[in-house]
Motif scaffolding. Structure first.
Motif, PDB file in Angstrom:
ATOM      1  N   ALA A 112       0.666  -1.419   0.148  1.00  0.00           N
ATOM      2  CA  ALA A 112       0.141   0.100  -0.080  1.00  0.00           C
ATOM      3  C   ALA A 112       1.007   1.299  -0.128  1.00  0.00           C
ATOM      4  N   GLY A 113       2.051   1.055   0.561  1.00  0.00           N
ATOM      5  CA  GLY A 113       3.031   2.211   0.738  1.00  0.00           C
ATOM      6  C   GLY A 113       2.414   3.479   1.347  1.00  0.00           C
ATOM      7  N   LYS A 114       2.843   4.697   1.029  1.00  0.00           N
ATOM      8  CA  LYS A 114       2.230   5.798   1.864  1.00  0.00           C
ATOM      9  C   LYS A 114       0.583   6.122   1.517  1.00  0.00           C
ATOM     10  N   HIS A 115       0.118   5.422   0.747  1.00  0.00           N
ATOM     11  CA  HIS A 115      -1.091   5.773   0.351  1.00  0.00           C
ATOM     12  C   HIS A 115      -2.267   4.823   0.705  1.00  0.00           C
ATOM     13  N   LYS A 116      -2.157   4.308   1.976  1.00  0.00           N
ATOM     14  CA  LYS A 116      -2.898   3.117   2.456  1.00  0.00           C
ATOM     15  C   LYS A 116      -4.300   3.238   2.447  1.00  0.00           C
ATOM     16  N   GLU A 117      -4.797   4.613   2.481  1.00  0.00           N
ATOM     17  CA  GLU A 117      -6.336   4.903   2.235  1.00  0.00           C
ATOM     18  C   GLU A 117      -6.765   4.594   1.105  1.00  0.00           C
ATOM     19  N   ASN A 118      -5.941   4.649   0.114  1.00  0.00           N
ATOM     20  CA  ASN A 118      -6.447   4.439  -1.217  1.00  0.00           C
ATOM     21  C   ASN A 118      -6.239   2.922  -1.835  1.00  0.00           C
ATOM     22  N   ALA A 119      -5.656   2.234  -0.851  1.00  0.00           N
ATOM     23  CA  ALA A 119      -5.797   0.658  -1.022  1.00  0.00           C
ATOM     24  C   ALA A 119      -7.093   0.170  -0.818  1.00  0.00           C
ATOM     25  N   SER A 120      -7.233  -1.010  -1.853  1.00  0.00           N
ATOM     26  CA  SER A 120      -8.647  -1.846  -1.693  1.00  0.00           C
ATOM     27  C   SER A 120      -8.634  -2.463  -0.133  1.00  0.00           C
ATOM     28  N   VAL A 121     -10.061  -2.739  -0.052  1.00  0.00           N
ATOM     29  CA  VAL A 121     -10.380  -3.475   1.046  1.00  0.00           C
ATOM     30  C   VAL A 121      -9.450  -4.932   0.732  1.00  0.00           C
ATOM     31  N   GLY A 122      -9.651  -5.567  -0.135  1.00  0.00           N
ATOM     32  CA  GLY A 122      -9.022  -6.704  -0.601  1.00  0.00           C
ATOM     33  C   GLY A 122      -7.777  -7.013  -0.284  1.00  0.00           C
ATOM     34  N   LEU A 123      -6.871  -5.716  -0.459  1.00  0.00           N
ATOM     35  CA  LEU A 123      -5.420  -5.964  -0.156  1.00  0.00           C
ATOM     36  C   LEU A 123      -5.133  -5.875   1.283  1.00  0.00           C
ATOM     37  N   PHE A 124      -6.351  -5.306   1.918  1.00  0.00           N
ATOM     38  CA  PHE A 124      -6.056  -5.291   3.351  1.00  0.00           C
ATOM     39  C   PHE A 124      -6.297  -6.634   4.112  1.00  0.00           C
ATOM     40  N   ALA A 125      -7.425  -7.108   3.405  1.00  0.00           N
ATOM     41  CA  ALA A 125      -7.961  -8.415   4.265  1.00  0.00           C
ATOM     42  C   ALA A 125      -7.343  -9.548   3.599  1.00  0.00           C
ATOM     43  N   TYR A 126      -6.845  -9.495   2.494  1.00  0.00           N
ATOM     44  CA  TYR A 126      -6.228 -10.754   1.805  1.00  0.00           C
ATOM     45  C   TYR A 126      -5.533 -11.850   2.629  1.00  0.00           C
ATOM     46  N   PRO A 127      -5.230 -11.303   3.729  1.00  0.00           N
ATOM     47  CA  PRO A 127      -4.271 -12.660   4.584  1.00  0.00           C
ATOM     48  C   PRO A 127      -5.553 -13.475   5.033  1.00  0.00           C
ATOM     49  N   ALA A 128      -6.602 -12.899   5.226  1.00  0.00           N
ATOM     50  CA  ALA A 128      -7.756 -13.909   5.605  1.00  0.00           C
ATOM     51  C   ALA A 128      -8.133 -14.804   4.271  1.00  0.00           C
ATOM     52  N   LEU A 129      -8.122 -14.297   3.312  1.00  0.00           N
ATOM     53  CA  LEU A 129      -8.432 -15.371   2.147  1.00  0.00           C
ATOM     54  C   LEU A 129      -7.412 -16.248   2.189  1.00  0.00           C
ATOM     55  N   MET A 130      -6.050 -15.911   2.185  1.00  0.00           N
ATOM     56  CA  MET A 130      -5.065 -16.951   2.322  1.00  0.00           C
ATOM     57  C   MET A 130      -5.222 -18.089   3.224  1.00  0.00           C
ATOM     58  N   ALA A 131      -5.697 -17.503   4.462  1.00  0.00           N
ATOM     59  CA  ALA A 131      -6.037 -18.543   5.410  1.00  0.00           C
ATOM     60  C   ALA A 131      -7.127 -19.537   5.010  1.00  0.00           C
TER      61      ALA A 131
END
Length: 332
Positions: A112-131
């Motif tokens: 996400a870098g410096k612009h994490k507010e613009n990152a997708s919810v999917g990028l934030f939550a994808y560790p749960a998808l990996m699980a």
């Protein structure tokens, strides 16, 4: 029963680092474990992908698996989006995982870098998808590199919390599979950076689709330094490009760096690069030919993926049923 699950995102050409760091190990593991290998296209769209390129890359990754030696009859090879249970279980896990756990995931911060507010919810939550990817098949082991250890720890935390919350041992506590010293392949243009398919310079990496002439050209142009090769590993200190080429030679030949330097110490890089070229072409050439054959026959790849998805669904369906019964979802 020992079952491994692992996957690769279809986001650009696979390269030598993917092969030496992961896929080659999977080829060896398939003899000793029930093996499920997935092209994780749902993970890929956590960042925007061109739809046509995503479809193309999904076939390319599948072709690379098979060309490298993964047997589609002995193993399950499929693409993630073909089995709905991945998304269904991921939602359950989104409700089990804690925000604080996900906030600690270093890969999100890096991507996400410096612009994490613009990152997708999917990028934030994808560790749960990996699980969910792993636990949908009750995977007992996962081959992991350094960059995935944290996510596997999260998978273990989610499994343990789910089991504790509902008082039932639904999921195994998946174990990491550490396969000796990791093969860390660095850029051919900058020995301080990992070889990456996102690097703007194609000459920074050897793609599994590269032919013999292109492999030779890339190794010939690989960055080095003016000194000859040392005769022992300690002499590579402070020489990242030299260390990278020696490491690649050692990995491709299944030898230690010490063994390589005992033989090649004192050689100028021009001589060593020719030896490395010959070895790389000998190893990767047959893979490249088989990949090209498969990619010229997309129907064969699609048939393998379809059959793999059916086999994956046969395993995943009962697990998801068990989860739904455990959670209390009404099915009429």
């Amino acid at each position: 029963m020992k079952r491994i699950f692992s996957g690769v995102q279809p986001t650009g050409n696979l390269h030598l680092g993917n092969y030496l760091g992961a896929i080659r190990n999977w080829v060896r593991l398939q003899k000793d474990y029930e093996s499920i290998f997935c092209v994780v296209d749902m993970h890929a769209i956590t960042q925007w992908q061109d739809p046509a390129e995503l479809s193309k890359s999904t076939r390319e990754v599948t072709a690379a698996f098979i060309a490298a030696g993964i047997d589609p009859e002995a193993c399950v090879i499929f693409h993630q989006s073909a089995v709905p249970g991945h998304a269904q279980l991921a939602w359950v896990f989104n409700c089990v995982a804690r925000i604080g756990w996900l906030n600690r995931m270093t890969q999100f911060k890096e991507k996400a870098g410096k612009h994490k507010e613009n990152a997708s919810v999917g990028l934030f939550a994808y560790p749960a998808l990996m699980a969910a990817d792993i636990l949908l098949y009750k995977g007992t082991h996962v081959p992991v590199g350094e960059d995935q250890k944290q996510h596997l720890e999260l998978t273990r935390d989610i499994a343990q919390k789910f089991n504790n919350d509902f008082g039932r041992e639904v999921f195994p506590i998946t174990e990491p599979l550490i396969l000796g010293a990791a093969t860390r392949v660095m850029s051919l243009r900058d020995g301080s950076k990992k070889m990456s398919k996102s690097d703007t310079s194609d000459f920074s990496r050897i793609n599994l689709t590269d032919d013999a002439d292109l492999i030779a050209q890339k190794i010939r142009k690989a960055k080095t330094d003016p000194e000859p090769l040392p005769s022992e590993v300690a002499g590579l200190e402070g020489r990242p490009e030299a260390a990278n080429l020696v490491g690649i030679f050692a990995a491709l030949s299944d030898r230690t760096r010490d063994d390589v330097l005992t033989e090649a110490g004192g050689q100028p890089f021009s001589t060593f690069k020719q030896s490395l070229t010959d070895l790389a072409v000998e190893t990767l050439g047959p893979m490249n030919a088989e990949m090209n054959r498969l990619l010229a026959n997309p129907g064969e790849i699609d048939a393998i993926l379809k059959r793999g998805a059916e086999r994956a669904q046969a395993i995943a369906g009962p697990v998801l049923d068990e989860v739904y019964d455990t959670v209390g979802f009404l099915r009429v």
